[in-house]
Scaffold this active site. Structure first.
Site, PDB file in Angstrom:
ATOM      1  N   GLY A 157       0.851  -1.195   0.000  1.00  0.00           N
ATOM      2  CA  GLY A 157       0.000   0.000   0.000  1.00  0.00           C
ATOM      3  C   GLY A 157       0.884   1.241   0.000  1.00  0.00           C
ATOM      4  O   GLY A 157       2.026   1.206  -0.455  1.00  0.00           O
ATOM      5  N   ARG A 158       0.324   2.307   0.558  1.00  0.00           N
ATOM      6  CA  ARG A 158       1.058   3.589   0.531  1.00  0.00           C
ATOM      7  C   ARG A 158       2.442   3.480   1.160  1.00  0.00           C
ATOM      8  O   ARG A 158       3.447   3.900   0.578  1.00  0.00           O
ATOM      9  CB  ARG A 158       0.252   4.663   1.289  1.00  0.00           C
ATOM     10  CG  ARG A 158      -0.926   5.224   0.546  1.00  0.00           C
ATOM     11  CD  ARG A 158      -1.659   6.252   1.407  1.00  0.00           C
ATOM     12  NE  ARG A 158      -2.291   5.602   2.537  1.00  0.00           N
ATOM     13  CZ  ARG A 158      -3.586   5.316   2.618  1.00  0.00           C
ATOM     14  NH1 ARG A 158      -4.385   5.652   1.639  1.00  0.00           N
ATOM     15  NH2 ARG A 158      -4.080   4.713   3.669  1.00  0.00           N
ATOM     16  N   ILE A 159       2.504   2.924   2.362  1.00  0.00           N
ATOM     17  CA  ILE A 159       3.792   2.903   3.088  1.00  0.00           C
ATOM     18  C   ILE A 159       4.740   1.883   2.461  1.00  0.00           C
ATOM     19  O   ILE A 159       5.934   2.167   2.280  1.00  0.00           O
ATOM     20  CB  ILE A 159       3.554   2.639   4.596  1.00  0.00           C
ATOM     21  CG1 ILE A 159       2.700   3.770   5.191  1.00  0.00           C
ATOM     22  CG2 ILE A 159       4.884   2.538   5.338  1.00  0.00           C
ATOM     23  CD1 ILE A 159       2.224   3.540   6.618  1.00  0.00           C
ATOM     24  N   THR A 238       6.642  -2.321  11.370  1.00  0.00           N
ATOM     25  CA  THR A 238       6.108  -1.003  11.737  1.00  0.00           C
ATOM     26  C   THR A 238       4.587  -1.001  11.523  1.00  0.00           C
ATOM     27  O   THR A 238       3.982   0.069  11.461  1.00  0.00           O
ATOM     28  CB  THR A 238       6.734   0.124  10.886  1.00  0.00           C
ATOM     29  OG1 THR A 238       6.597  -0.226   9.507  1.00  0.00           O
ATOM     30  CG2 THR A 238       8.184   0.368  11.217  1.00  0.00           C
ATOM     31  N   ARG A 240       1.477  -3.559  12.837  1.00  0.00           N
ATOM     32  CA  ARG A 240       0.818  -3.761  14.127  1.00  0.00           C
ATOM     33  C   ARG A 240       1.457  -4.976  14.792  1.00  0.00           C
ATOM     34  O   ARG A 240       1.752  -5.974  14.118  1.00  0.00           O
ATOM     35  CB  ARG A 240      -0.688  -3.998  13.951  1.00  0.00           C
ATOM     36  CG  ARG A 240      -1.496  -2.729  13.648  1.00  0.00           C
ATOM     37  CD  ARG A 240      -1.559  -1.789  14.843  1.00  0.00           C
ATOM     38  NE  ARG A 240      -2.388  -0.619  14.610  1.00  0.00           N
ATOM     39  CZ  ARG A 240      -1.925   0.575  14.204  1.00  0.00           C
ATOM     40  NH1 ARG A 240      -0.642   0.757  13.970  1.00  0.00           N
ATOM     41  NH2 ARG A 240      -2.765   1.589  14.044  1.00  0.00           N
ATOM     42  N   GLU A 269       1.135  -3.800  23.679  1.00  0.00           N
ATOM     43  CA  GLU A 269       1.858  -2.533  23.824  1.00  0.00           C
ATOM     44  C   GLU A 269       1.399  -1.871  25.110  1.00  0.00           C
ATOM     45  O   GLU A 269       0.197  -1.800  25.335  1.00  0.00           O
ATOM     46  CB  GLU A 269       1.575  -1.613  22.643  1.00  0.00           C
ATOM     47  CG  GLU A 269       2.210  -2.124  21.372  1.00  0.00           C
ATOM     48  CD  GLU A 269       2.085  -1.163  20.199  1.00  0.00           C
ATOM     49  OE1 GLU A 269       1.685   0.005  20.405  1.00  0.00           O
ATOM     50  OE2 GLU A 269       2.374  -1.592  19.082  1.00  0.00           O
ATOM     51  N   HIS A 288       6.578   2.294  19.343  1.00  0.00           N
ATOM     52  CA  HIS A 288       5.549   2.699  18.374  1.00  0.00           C
ATOM     53  C   HIS A 288       5.688   4.189  18.001  1.00  0.00           C
ATOM     54  O   HIS A 288       4.785   4.987  18.265  1.00  0.00           O
ATOM     55  CB  HIS A 288       4.145   2.404  18.926  1.00  0.00           C
ATOM     56  CG  HIS A 288       3.100   2.276  17.856  1.00  0.00           C
ATOM     57  ND1 HIS A 288       1.978   1.504  17.994  1.00  0.00           N
ATOM     58  CD2 HIS A 288       2.996   2.839  16.614  1.00  0.00           C
ATOM     59  CE1 HIS A 288       1.222   1.594  16.906  1.00  0.00           C
ATOM     60  NE2 HIS A 288       1.827   2.402  16.046  1.00  0.00           N
ATOM     61  N   ALA A 290       6.944   5.239  14.760  1.00  0.00           N
ATOM     62  CA  ALA A 290       7.271   5.395  13.328  1.00  0.00           C
ATOM     63  C   ALA A 290       6.687   6.675  12.728  1.00  0.00           C
ATOM     64  O   ALA A 290       7.273   7.257  11.817  1.00  0.00           O
ATOM     65  CB  ALA A 290       6.810   4.177  12.541  1.00  0.00           C
TER      66      ALA A 290
HETATM   67  C1  DGY Z   1      -1.180   4.719  12.835  1.00  0.00           C
HETATM   68  O1  DGY Z   1      -1.514   5.867  12.552  1.00  0.00           O
HETATM   69  O2  DGY Z   1      -1.920   3.764  12.676  1.00  0.00           O
HETATM   70  C2  DGY Z   1       0.189   4.520  13.351  1.00  0.00           C
HETATM   71  O3  DGY Z   1       0.390   3.266  13.862  1.00  0.00           O
HETATM   72  C3  DGY Z   1       0.549   5.589  14.355  1.00  0.00           C
HETATM   73  O4  DGY Z   1       1.944   5.598  14.405  1.00  0.00           O
END
Ligand code: DGY
Length: 327
Positions: A157-159, A238, A240, A269, A288, A290
């Site tokens: 996806g985007r990331i 990065t 979940r 977490e 958490h 990122a």
């Molecule tokens: C999100 O926006 O889902 C991220 O995990 C926050 O860092």
């Protein structure tokens, strides 16, 4: 029009909070930690809108307690696995999120984790602080090369795509796995090749996770998947925490099934201080963060406020995850 009442479950950057305060009668939780469940339930009673964080469980019970006047739930995150979206939809409540604005920041950070784990940056820092640096050593803290290595991206996806763009600069071979990968025109521009999950696991030097948490992706990286990876492979998460089975990851890192891991997210977490993972040198764990840049968190706040206010006005949310809520 009467002033809408909202509960904001944590102090968010002023860029968004100011908008919320201007438009609403805002009850803002001042604690550094999330409101405990009983407090959360008490504070949402009779609100028209809720601005929540990924640390808040927004489920059927909460929506019931809030009452039928609840018009909108705006999550300060792109992920929304903390929200019972189907329940919100059933009640006609639109749910907002904050996509896009954190893409670059998160991809930057995933690459930072990749580099830090490959080159043992955190271990080197611990080594120095412990007073163990005695000389330059031919075999001291040897890591893995990044340039020219194979990167496997799970979730394109985007990331995931932005991570690929960064990897291009390091002349990496880029593989990806995604259910919709066959038709993705951007993949060839990014020099990325779609492969099946097993091929990605088998051939990648680095495996980076970029999928949302769903029943299908929960424990996607389990003992079986880890067993298919290279013994030198580095896992980066990065996405979940529950996408990875942590018991299996611990065993794999301890027994040399894979080389190392870098985790921005964990299950649960925060990671409990007595987690066996924390005793291993070949895992890097950060809390958490990122998306945690000043600019990005400000944009997320603004976006979350815009979603909240649109919902209170009865307008379509600029970023809505359940358009079906509109009927
Ligand atoms: C999100 O926006 O889902 C991220 O995990 C926050 O860092």
């Amino acid at each position: 029009m009467t002033i809408p009442r909202v509960f904001v479950t944590r102090i968010i950057p002023e860029a968004g909070l100011a908008l919320v305060r201007d438009f609403c009668d805002a009850d803002v939780w001042q604690g550094e930690l999330p409101p405990p469940r009983d407090v959360l339930l008490a504070r949402v009673k009779h609100v028209d809108g809720l601005l929540s964080l990924l640390t808040d469980r927004v489920d059927a019970e909460l929506m019931e307690v809030a009452g039928p006047q609840l018009k909108v739930i705006s999550n300060y995150a792109v992920g929304f696995d903390n929200i019972a979206v189907a329940e919100a939809t059933r009640r006609g409540i639109p749910v907002g999120n904050t996509p896009g604005v954190l893409t670059d920041t998160t991809a930057d950070f995933a690459f930072a984790l990749l580099m830090a784990a490959a080159r043992r940056v955190a271990e080197g820092d611990r080594f120095t602080r412990a007073g163990r640096w005695q000389t330059w050593g031919p075999m001291l803290l040897l890591g893995q090369d990044i340039t020219g290595a194979t990167l496997g991206i799970v979730g394109f996806g985007r990331i995931g795509k932005e991570l690929a763009r960064r990897a291009q600069g390091f002349r990496m071979r880029i593989l990806y796995y995604d259910p919709v990968c066959q038709d993705d025109p951007e993949a060839s521009r990014l020099g990325a090749q779609c492969v099946d999950f097993d091929t990605l696991l088998r051939e990648s030097d680095f495996v980076s996770l970029h999928v949302p948490l769903t029943p299908t992706t929960r424990h996607l990286i389990n003992a079986e998947a880890l067993g298919k990876m290279k013994r030198t492979a580095i896992l980066i998460n990065t996405a979940r925490g529950p996408v990875v089975d942590h018991a299996a990851l611990y065993a794999a890192l301890r027994d040399g099934v894979i080389g190392a891991a870098a985790l921005d997210v964990t299950e649960p977490e925060p990671i409990p201080p007595d987690s066996p993972l924390l005793a291993l040198e070949n895992v890097l764990i950060v809390p958490h963060i990122a998306s945690a840049s000043v600019a990005t968190r400000g944009k997320m706040a603004r976006m979350a406020a815009d979603n909240l206010i649109a919902g209170l006005r009865g307008e379509r949310l600029p970023n809505c995850v359940n358009l079906e809520a509109y009927g």
